[in-house]
Enzyme design. Structure first.
Site: not given
Length: 598
Positions: A299, A303, A517, A559-560, A578, A580
């Site tokens: 992790e 990052d 993550s 937008d996806v 839009g 979601d």
């Protein structure tokens, strides 16, 4: 007259003396919970086990802080960008002097003097270290060791505690008492290098063109690199500054160590101009960052490698906060604390100049965090936002479920004793004062199947979502998932970014990793680049992002509109035109966003 005056003096003195005589104390329950289904009581807590108790004092002016936060974060408000100073924020978060005095006197009545405790910067938290035996007396409760049925973790907790009647109004909460959250890392899986295909060159193949007209190397559909993200999110060719005051922060918890040798190998492969550079390490509450290669954290490596790789040469800071969930009943464990993000908040709020952009890839199911604690932690994020800090949190890896990436093994039941089936939102992503980041996959982008999303059961819909979220809900077929979610709650996530097939160096091996993550540090990287552009132009940092993102910023987001996030035995919500509850408003277009914010 002189005699009468003398008698009055005696009466007043006696009255004062009588009032000071200790009276029997009547306790009343402050908080009570039902233990979550996956925790079982193992036995009484050892009387000499040391607890680090946090006492939260009321913040009577917190509504004024929220008002200021929204004003300085609203791109259409005259105060936009006029962030508050540390001193101004501390004043608005401070408790009333009566609360300070009342709590001090209560602690003193149990032999705890001012020299025995510490305060937060705004004095809204008091922290003491006391044995279980004393805590049980003060809180009129009994602590037990509780074990987690799946992995054997154990904590010292109670399901109810009480306070003297005269203290109730001066204390919001005390923890650790009723909190069973474990604040886990939000990652889906690692794929070892032996399973990784060689970088695919696709001889003779053409670039992929996204719906927005951006061209991306086809290899990015199998392996995400720094170059892929800069191509996909329209930041190729932008160079940040090392000297304009911009900073990027990453939080680390639970013994996740960011390995510098891994970082250098990653830079050699993906960001050679950053070779031999590193990040600043800050220890919070004794947090460590071991450089033993075998202790490198996947992790933490993810990052630091991607967030700092995207933003080099912007100075980066890695904060390691001590505190790990498992309490080992038969070990010599001096403290038991698994709420490290508020320890980190205490620290960062005490600093005069925190980074302008901060990302966190940890969280837990909202319902495992007592409402009182969630509100107080969320207020801490509001304090940071008011000071001009943009805060990103991963939205979770369980779709609409309980954090388990495998939707077939999720247990989506309320832990309030009713055992009702319910979608499980995550916290701190559900806090309305942070930017929750969901996940996408592939190019062109679709929602990744594990992208955490849904609606908070704790926090109502914030003002910036008043048009975007109802538009989504109104388009749902009548009765869809009725009773499984709170349609009036804060919607999650706000935005999204790639979350799968990230190529990192972990313990000197090239591996792939996925999860929100990955998406949170990615989105934070581009926010940091935006802050870099603003600071270089003499403008203040962006601060709390959401009021901007839901208005002017919409034009700078991709937008996806396909994919879904299954969980709890359902297909979850669908991505659509839009906002979601899978991908939020979409993914960043750095070039367009830069034009909007300059």
């Amino acid at each position: 007259m002189k005699l009468l005056s003398s008698w009055l003096t005696v009466i007043v003195t006696l009255g004062t003396y009588v009032a000071a005589v200790p009276q029997p104390v009547s306790h009343r329950v402050k908080e009570r919970v039902v233990a979550p289904n996956d925790w079982v009581k193992l036995g009484r807590a050892p009387s000499d086990h040391v607890l680090e108790l946090r006492i939260g004092l009321p913040q009577p002016d917190i509504h004024l802080l929220e008002k200021a936060l929204y004003e300085v974060s609203d791109p259409y408000h005259e105060r936009y960008g006029s962030h508050l100073s540390k001193e101004e924020v501390d004043e608005l978060a401070a408790p009333h002097p009566e609360s300070l005095s009342a709590v001090e006197e209560w602690l003193a009545s149990h032999g705890i003097l001012e020299s025995d405790f510490t305060r937060s910067s705004a004095k809204d938290w008091v922290k003491i270290r006391i044995p279980v035996e004393l805590a049980e007396t003060m809180l009129d409760t009994t602590y037990h060791v509780w074990g987690h049925i799946h992995d054997g973790d154990a904590v010292v907790r109670t399901t109810s505690y009480s306070l003297p009647e005269h203290i109730h109004g001066h204390v919001d909460l005390i923890q650790p008492t009723t909190m069973f959250a474990r604040f886990k890392g939000l990652k889906s899986t690692l794929i070892w290098s032996s399973d990784i295909q060689e970088e695919i060159s696709y001889p003779g193949s053409s670039l992929i063109t996204t719906p927005s007209g951006i061209q991306v190397d086809p290899s990015c559909n199998s392996t995400i690199t720094i170059s892929c993200l800069k191509q996909l999110y329209n930041a190729t060719g932008y160079n940040s500054s090392a000297t304009n005051g911009n900073m990027l922060g990453i939080t680390g918890y639970l013994g996740q160590y960011a390995n510098i040798m891994d970082l250098q190998s990653f830079y050699a492969a993906q960001r050679p101009d950053a070779l031999n550079s590193t990040f600043k390490f800050v220890s919070v509450m004794g947090g460590l960052n071991s450089q033993n290669l075998s202790e490198a954290g996947d992790e933490a490596d993810l990052d630091t490698q991607f967030a700092f790789g995207l933003t080099y040469p912007t100075p980066g800071t890695f904060y390691s906060t001590a505190g790990s969930p498992p309490y080992i009943p038969d070990a010599d464990t001096p403290t038991d604390s698994n709420e490290p993000y508020v320890d980190w908040l205490d620290y960062i709020l005490s600093q005069p100049s925190p980074p302008q952009t901060i990302t966190t890839s940890y969280g837990d199911d909202e319902q495992t965090v007592p409402l009182s604690y969630a509100i107080r932690a969320c207020n801490g994020f509001a304090q940071l936002g008011a000071r001009g800090v943009s805060i990103m949190f991963s939205s979770g890896d369980g779709g609409v479920g309980d954090g388990d990436p495998d939707p077939t093994t999720q247990t989506c039941f309320t832990n309030d004793g009713r055992n009702v089936t319910r979608f499980i939102p995550g916290f701190p992503a559900s806090c309305p004062y942070v930017t929750a980041v969901g996940g996408t996959v592939n190019i062109p982008e679709t929602a990744v199947w594990f992208s955490g999303g849904g609606f908070s059961n704790y926090f109502p819909r914030p003002p910036y979502q008043e048009s975007a979220v109802p538009a989504y809900l109104n388009a749902l077929p009548n009765g869809t998932y009725a009773g499984l979610y709170n349609p009036y709650g804060r919607g999650i996530p706000d935005v999204s970014a790639q979350a799968w097939n990230f190529s990192i160096v972990y313990q000197q091996q090239t591996v792939k990793i996925g999860g929100t993550s990955a998406s949170s540090p990615t989105f934070a990287g581009f926010v940091s680049l935006l802050n870099d552009a603003r600071l270089s132009s003499g403008l203040p940092p962006l601060g709390f992002l959401n009021p901007l993102l839901y208005t002017k910023g919409l034009a700078g987001l991709n937008d996806v509109t396909s994919g879904n996030n299954p969980g709890c035995g359902t297909e979850g919500f669908n991505a659509t035109i839009g906002w979601d509850p899978v991908t939020g408003l979409g993914t960043p277009d750095f070039g367009k966003l830069k034009a909007i914010v300059l």
